[in-house]
Design a protein around this motif. Structure first.
Motif, PDB file in Angstrom:
ATOM      1  N   LEU A  39       0.829  -1.199   0.000  1.00 46.87           N
ATOM      2  CA  LEU A  39       0.000   0.000   0.000  1.00 46.87           C
ATOM      3  C   LEU A  39       0.868   1.255   0.000  1.00 46.87           C
ATOM      4  O   LEU A  39       0.624   2.192  -0.763  1.00 46.87           O
ATOM      5  CB  LEU A  39      -0.943  -0.009   1.203  1.00 46.87           C
ATOM      6  CG  LEU A  39      -1.867   1.211   1.322  1.00 46.87           C
ATOM      7  CD1 LEU A  39      -2.754   1.330   0.094  1.00 46.87           C
ATOM      8  CD2 LEU A  39      -2.726   1.108   2.580  1.00 46.87           C
ATOM      9  N   ASP A  40       1.889   1.291   0.861  1.00 43.82           N
ATOM     10  CA  ASP A  40       2.764   2.463   0.932  1.00 43.82           C
ATOM     11  C   ASP A  40       3.442   2.716  -0.413  1.00 43.82           C
ATOM     12  O   ASP A  40       3.600   3.863  -0.834  1.00 43.82           O
ATOM     13  CB  ASP A  40       3.830   2.259   2.018  1.00 43.82           C
ATOM     14  CG  ASP A  40       3.215   2.088   3.385  1.00 43.82           C
ATOM     15  OD1 ASP A  40       2.220   2.773   3.665  1.00 43.82           O
ATOM     16  OD2 ASP A  40       3.714   1.268   4.169  1.00 43.82           O
ATOM     17  N   MET A  41       3.832   1.643  -1.094  1.00 46.60           N
ATOM     18  CA  MET A  41       4.508   1.788  -2.377  1.00 46.60           C
ATOM     19  C   MET A  41       3.582   2.425  -3.413  1.00 46.60           C
ATOM     20  O   MET A  41       3.974   3.358  -4.126  1.00 46.60           O
ATOM     21  CB  MET A  41       4.972   0.416  -2.868  1.00 46.60           C
ATOM     22  CG  MET A  41       5.658   0.448  -4.223  1.00 46.60           C
ATOM     23  SD  MET A  41       6.075  -1.214  -4.810  1.00 46.60           S
ATOM     24  CE  MET A  41       4.430  -1.870  -5.133  1.00 46.60           C
ATOM     25  N   PHE A  42       2.318   1.961  -3.490  1.00 45.80           N
ATOM     26  CA  PHE A  42       1.397   2.504  -4.476  1.00 45.80           C
ATOM     27  C   PHE A  42       0.959   3.926  -4.121  1.00 45.80           C
ATOM     28  O   PHE A  42       0.739   4.754  -5.006  1.00 45.80           O
ATOM     29  CB  PHE A  42       0.180   1.586  -4.625  1.00 45.80           C
ATOM     30  CG  PHE A  42       0.457   0.367  -5.451  1.00 45.80           C
ATOM     31  CD1 PHE A  42       0.629   0.469  -6.820  1.00 45.80           C
ATOM     32  CD2 PHE A  42       0.588  -0.885  -4.861  1.00 45.80           C
ATOM     33  CE1 PHE A  42       0.899  -0.655  -7.587  1.00 45.80           C
ATOM     34  CE2 PHE A  42       0.862  -2.010  -5.621  1.00 45.80           C
ATOM     35  CZ  PHE A  42       1.023  -1.889  -6.986  1.00 45.80           C
ATOM     36  N   ILE A  43       0.843   4.231  -2.817  1.00 48.64           N
ATOM     37  CA  ILE A  43       0.542   5.610  -2.400  1.00 48.64           C
ATOM     38  C   ILE A  43       1.660   6.538  -2.876  1.00 48.64           C
ATOM     39  O   ILE A  43       1.423   7.626  -3.407  1.00 48.64           O
ATOM     40  CB  ILE A  43       0.401   5.701  -0.869  1.00 48.64           C
ATOM     41  CG1 ILE A  43      -0.879   4.992  -0.396  1.00 48.64           C
ATOM     42  CG2 ILE A  43       0.404   7.154  -0.408  1.00 48.64           C
ATOM     43  CD1 ILE A  43      -2.151   5.746  -0.635  1.00 48.64           C
ATOM     44  N   SER A  44       2.916   6.094  -2.685  1.00 51.75           N
ATOM     45  CA  SER A  44       4.065   6.902  -3.093  1.00 51.75           C
ATOM     46  C   SER A  44       4.066   7.152  -4.604  1.00 51.75           C
ATOM     47  O   SER A  44       4.303   8.269  -5.074  1.00 51.75           O
ATOM     48  CB  SER A  44       5.363   6.202  -2.666  1.00 51.75           C
ATOM     49  OG  SER A  44       6.495   6.923  -3.103  1.00 51.75           O
ATOM     50  N   LYS A  45       3.773   6.110  -5.392  1.00 50.72           N
ATOM     51  CA  LYS A  45       3.745   6.257  -6.849  1.00 50.72           C
ATOM     52  C   LYS A  45       2.627   7.195  -7.287  1.00 50.72           C
ATOM     53  O   LYS A  45       2.790   8.006  -8.206  1.00 50.72           O
ATOM     54  CB  LYS A  45       3.565   4.884  -7.503  1.00 50.72           C
ATOM     55  CG  LYS A  45       4.785   3.982  -7.399  1.00 50.72           C
ATOM     56  CD  LYS A  45       4.541   2.670  -8.131  1.00 50.72           C
ATOM     57  CE  LYS A  45       5.779   1.779  -8.104  1.00 50.72           C
ATOM     58  NZ  LYS A  45       5.570   0.512  -8.830  1.00 50.72           N
ATOM     59  N   LEU A  46       1.484   7.087  -6.623  1.00 48.11           N
ATOM     60  CA  LEU A  46       0.348   7.929  -6.981  1.00 48.11           C
ATOM     61  C   LEU A  46       0.631   9.387  -6.637  1.00 48.11           C
ATOM     62  O   LEU A  46       0.290  10.303  -7.404  1.00 48.11           O
ATOM     63  CB  LEU A  46      -0.900   7.434  -6.247  1.00 48.11           C
ATOM     64  CG  LEU A  46      -2.257   7.932  -6.756  1.00 48.11           C
ATOM     65  CD1 LEU A  46      -2.414   7.706  -8.252  1.00 48.11           C
ATOM     66  CD2 LEU A  46      -3.379   7.237  -6.002  1.00 48.11           C
ATOM     67  N   ARG A  47       1.261   9.623  -5.483  1.00 45.27           N
ATOM     68  CA  ARG A  47       1.639  10.990  -5.111  1.00 45.27           C
ATOM     69  C   ARG A  47       2.538  11.618  -6.171  1.00 45.27           C
ATOM     70  O   ARG A  47       2.391  12.787  -6.526  1.00 45.27           O
ATOM     71  CB  ARG A  47       2.387  10.964  -3.770  1.00 45.27           C
ATOM     72  CG  ARG A  47       1.482  10.957  -2.548  1.00 45.27           C
ATOM     73  CD  ARG A  47       2.340  10.883  -1.332  1.00 45.27           C
ATOM     74  NE  ARG A  47       1.594  10.967  -0.099  1.00 45.27           N
ATOM     75  CZ  ARG A  47       2.064  10.536   1.065  1.00 45.27           C
ATOM     76  NH1 ARG A  47       3.263   9.980   1.122  1.00 45.27           N
ATOM     77  NH2 ARG A  47       1.346  10.653   2.152  1.00 45.27           N
ATOM     78  N   LYS A  48       3.502  10.839  -6.648  1.00 45.75           N
ATOM     79  CA  LYS A  48       4.450  11.351  -7.639  1.00 45.75           C
ATOM     80  C   LYS A  48       3.730  11.775  -8.907  1.00 45.75           C
ATOM     81  O   LYS A  48       4.074  12.786  -9.536  1.00 45.75           O
ATOM     82  CB  LYS A  48       5.506  10.287  -7.943  1.00 45.75           C
ATOM     83  CG  LYS A  48       6.664  10.792  -8.771  1.00 45.75           C
ATOM     84  CD  LYS A  48       7.773   9.768  -8.838  1.00 45.75           C
ATOM     85  CE  LYS A  48       8.959  10.315  -9.628  1.00 45.75           C
ATOM     86  NZ  LYS A  48      10.079   9.334  -9.693  1.00 45.75           N
ATOM     87  N   LYS A  49       2.713  11.007  -9.316  1.00 45.77           N
ATOM     88  CA  LYS A  49       1.981  11.343 -10.534  1.00 45.77           C
ATOM     89  C   LYS A  49       1.063  12.550 -10.341  1.00 45.77           C
ATOM     90  O   LYS A  49       0.625  13.157 -11.317  1.00 45.77           O
ATOM     91  CB  LYS A  49       1.177  10.130 -10.995  1.00 45.77           C
ATOM     92  CG  LYS A  49       2.061   8.979 -11.479  1.00 45.77           C
ATOM     93  CD  LYS A  49       1.265   7.806 -11.996  1.00 45.77           C
ATOM     94  CE  LYS A  49       2.209   6.708 -12.502  1.00 45.77           C
ATOM     95  NZ  LYS A  49       1.478   5.534 -13.048  1.00 45.77           N
ATOM     96  N   LEU A  50       0.770  12.895  -9.077  1.00 47.69           N
ATOM     97  CA  LEU A  50      -0.092  14.044  -8.797  1.00 47.69           C
ATOM     98  C   LEU A  50       0.711  15.301  -8.465  1.00 47.69           C
ATOM     99  O   LEU A  50       0.118  16.353  -8.169  1.00 47.69           O
ATOM    100  CB  LEU A  50      -1.037  13.728  -7.629  1.00 47.69           C
ATOM    101  CG  LEU A  50      -2.122  12.662  -7.878  1.00 47.69           C
ATOM    102  CD1 LEU A  50      -2.783  12.277  -6.560  1.00 47.69           C
ATOM    103  CD2 LEU A  50      -3.162  13.166  -8.863  1.00 47.69           C
ATOM    104  N   GLU A  51       2.041  15.213  -8.501  1.00 47.15           N
ATOM    105  CA  GLU A  51       2.892  16.329  -8.079  1.00 47.15           C
ATOM    106  C   GLU A  51       2.639  17.607  -8.868  1.00 47.15           C
ATOM    107  O   GLU A  51       2.743  18.709  -8.327  1.00 47.15           O
ATOM    108  CB  GLU A  51       4.371  15.940  -8.212  1.00 47.15           C
ATOM    109  CG  GLU A  51       4.882  15.089  -7.067  1.00 47.15           C
ATOM    110  CD  GLU A  51       6.348  14.701  -7.248  1.00 47.15           C
ATOM    111  OE1 GLU A  51       6.928  14.181  -6.275  1.00 47.15           O
ATOM    112  OE2 GLU A  51       6.908  14.935  -8.337  1.00 47.15           O
ATOM    113  N   GLU A  52       2.338  17.483 -10.162  1.00 49.91           N
ATOM    114  CA  GLU A  52       2.165  18.666 -11.006  1.00 49.91           C
ATOM    115  C   GLU A  52       0.923  19.476 -10.621  1.00 49.91           C
ATOM    116  O   GLU A  52       0.828  20.651 -10.949  1.00 49.91           O
ATOM    117  CB  GLU A  52       2.070  18.245 -12.474  1.00 49.91           C
ATOM    118  CG  GLU A  52       3.343  17.616 -13.021  1.00 49.91           C
ATOM    119  CD  GLU A  52       4.523  18.583 -12.951  1.00 49.91           C
ATOM    120  OE1 GLU A  52       4.317  19.783 -13.224  1.00 49.91           O
ATOM    121  OE2 GLU A  52       5.638  18.141 -12.613  1.00 49.91           O
ATOM    122  N   ALA A  53      -0.022  18.848  -9.950  1.00 48.87           N
ATOM    123  CA  ALA A  53      -1.231  19.565  -9.517  1.00 48.87           C
ATOM    124  C   ALA A  53      -0.974  20.169  -8.143  1.00 48.87           C
ATOM    125  O   ALA A  53      -0.627  19.456  -7.200  1.00 48.87           O
ATOM    126  CB  ALA A  53      -2.415  18.616  -9.478  1.00 48.87           C
TER     127      ALA A  53
END
Length: 296
Positions: A263-277
């Motif tokens: 879960l922590d790994m996928f949360i981290s990946k999702l955060r990275k993809k949302l960084e531009e917003a």
């Protein structure tokens, strides 16, 4: 004219009776089958308690209790113990196989041994009716004495043969009735074109769950299936705390053993993809879970 109206009314009543008959038949069969399955499920819960009893005996404990078996959902049970115990992986596999082999509804199942304090999976295996799909690892190992929970998830069973026969036998007739009904019904207005029904607006972000895409400032990025399911859960309750256990259960409940840090790994990946917003972020709420924060 009156005769014609009476004939039309009679035909409608006849058609309604023919439509209703298969449903009544299926319901009656389902109830009779349900009584038999209820007995088998009650017997299964006793078998699960016996599994717990034998594990305690193998651990050298003939005094402490097996706590009441918890039914997590329709096909998942948990065996808990009054005191800590130890077990050998081989013994666990053999004991469950021997006892559940007498259960007519338990042909495919996954067993996970959880740590009481963290719910982390410390051992697990899968058994299949055809044997070739069995997954049993780490044989011959003895686990240290600790508080364990035995989680047993059975593969859901469909309707039994008798019920299936009635349902399949009535399908052609029901299809014909459905054809007549829809042919006479007025066509509904098609949905308005424009933004895809699977697209969700989250602040400045466009989330396309159907095609697994994020659109931020005109830039599109792809999401994995797990990232899509994860963001969909957050999108359903923006600015609200979502428990960690809920995320794990809804995302991995059909995939067997959960890796502790997945879960922590996928949360981290999702955060990275949302960084531009700049107006959206996933934050950790310590001791509770996560929250998708969207600025007003």
């Amino acid at each position: 004219m009156l005769v014609s109206q009476n004939l039309l009314s009679g035909k409608r009543k006849y058609l309604f009776a023919l439509t209703l008959l298969p449903f009544i038949t299926v319901i009656c069969v389902a109830f009779s089958v349900g009584n038999s399955e209820n007995f088998d499920l009650a017997r299964r819960e006793i078998l699960l308690r016996k599994i717990g009893h034998e594990l305690l005996l193998q651990s050298g404990d003939s005094i402490s209790r097996v706590l009441p078996v918890e039914k997590v959902n329709t096909n998942e049970y948990r065996i808990r113990f009054e005191k800590e115990l130890t077990f050998k992986t081989d013994s666990l596999v053999n004991t469950t196989g021997r006892l559940l082999g007498t259960d007519p509804l338990a042909r495919d199942y996954v067993i996970s041994v959880l740590n009481c304090s963290s719910d982390a999976v410390i051992y697990g295996y899968a058994i299949s009716d055809n044997k070739k799909d069995d997954i049993v690892t780490c044989k011959g190992r003895k686990q240290p004495t600790a508080c364990y929970i035995i989680d047993i998830k059975f593969k859901p069973k469909g309707l039994n043969t008798a019920t299936t026969g009635y349902v399949l036998g009535g399908l052609p007739f029901l299809a014909f009735v459905g054809f007549l009904f829809f042919r006479s019904a007025k066509p509904r207005r098609e949905a308005a074109t424009g933004e895809d029904a699977g697209t969700i607006t989250l602040g400045s972000v466009q989330f396309d769950a159907k095609y697994r895409k994020l659109i931020i400032n005109g830039t599109t990025s792809d999401l994995t299936g797990t990232e899509t399911r994860l963001l969909s859960i957050f999108a359903s309750a923006p600015n609200q705390i979502i428990a960690r256990k809920r995320l794990q259960k809804e995302i991995w409940e059909d995939e067997g053993v959960i890796v502790g840090r997945s879960l922590d790994m996928f949360i981290s990946k999702l955060r990275k993809k949302l960084e531009e917003a700049q107006d959206i972020n996933i934050v950790v709420v310590r001791g509770k879970g996560y929250r998708l924060e969207i600025s007003a």
